[in-house]
Design a protein around this motif. Structure first.
Motif, short mmCIF file in Angstrom:
data_model
loop_
_atom_site.label_atom_id
_atom_site.label_comp_id
_atom_site.label_asym_id
_atom_site.label_seq_id
_atom_site.Cartn_x
_atom_site.Cartn_y
_atom_site.Cartn_z
N SER A 69 0.84 -1.20 0.00
CA SER A 69 0.00 0.00 0.00
C SER A 69 0.87 1.25 0.00
CB SER A 69 -0.91 0.03 1.23
OG SER A 69 -0.14 0.21 2.39
N LYS A 86 -0.68 -2.96 -4.17
CA LYS A 86 -1.59 -4.09 -4.19
C LYS A 86 -2.97 -3.79 -3.63
CE LYS A 86 1.98 -7.63 -3.90
NZ LYS A 86 2.53 -8.72 -3.09
N ASP A 87 -3.11 -2.75 -2.86
CA ASP A 87 -4.41 -2.45 -2.26
C ASP A 87 -5.30 -1.58 -3.14
OD1 ASP A 87 -3.04 -0.04 -1.97
OD2 ASP A 87 -3.75 0.32 0.07
#
Length: 83
Positions: free
Chosen positions: A35, A52-53
């Motif tokens: 993140s 990735k978030d």
């Protein structure tokens, strides 16, 4: 950062890619930071997939996995030892 930037691609563009290129893209996506808050960056770069978030990462990852699922899997040959 030293990593190659990851840009969003359409399903059509992914389907035209060589399997090795798709696997490289998958590996790049897996190497993204979790993140923005967990990174040392102050802001995310517009138009790039970096964390990735994000929805962009989830979409890109899912699309690569989907295209790879259609490809034939050919196991690597095992090298014979002692020959």
């Amino acid at each position: 950062m030293g990593r190659k930037p990851i840009y969003p691609k359409s399903i059509e563009a992914l389907e035209k890619m060589h399997t090795g290129s798709l696997l490289s893209r998958l590996k790049q996506l897996q190497m993204c930071e979790a993140s923005l808050a967990a990174s040392d960056k102050e802001f995310a770069t517009e138009g790039l997939i970096e964390f990735k978030d994000t929805e962009a990462w989830a979409n890109a990852y899912g699309e690569v996995k989907k295209v790879l699922s259609y490809r034939e899997h050919i196991p690597r040959s095992r090298k014979k030892s002692g020959d």
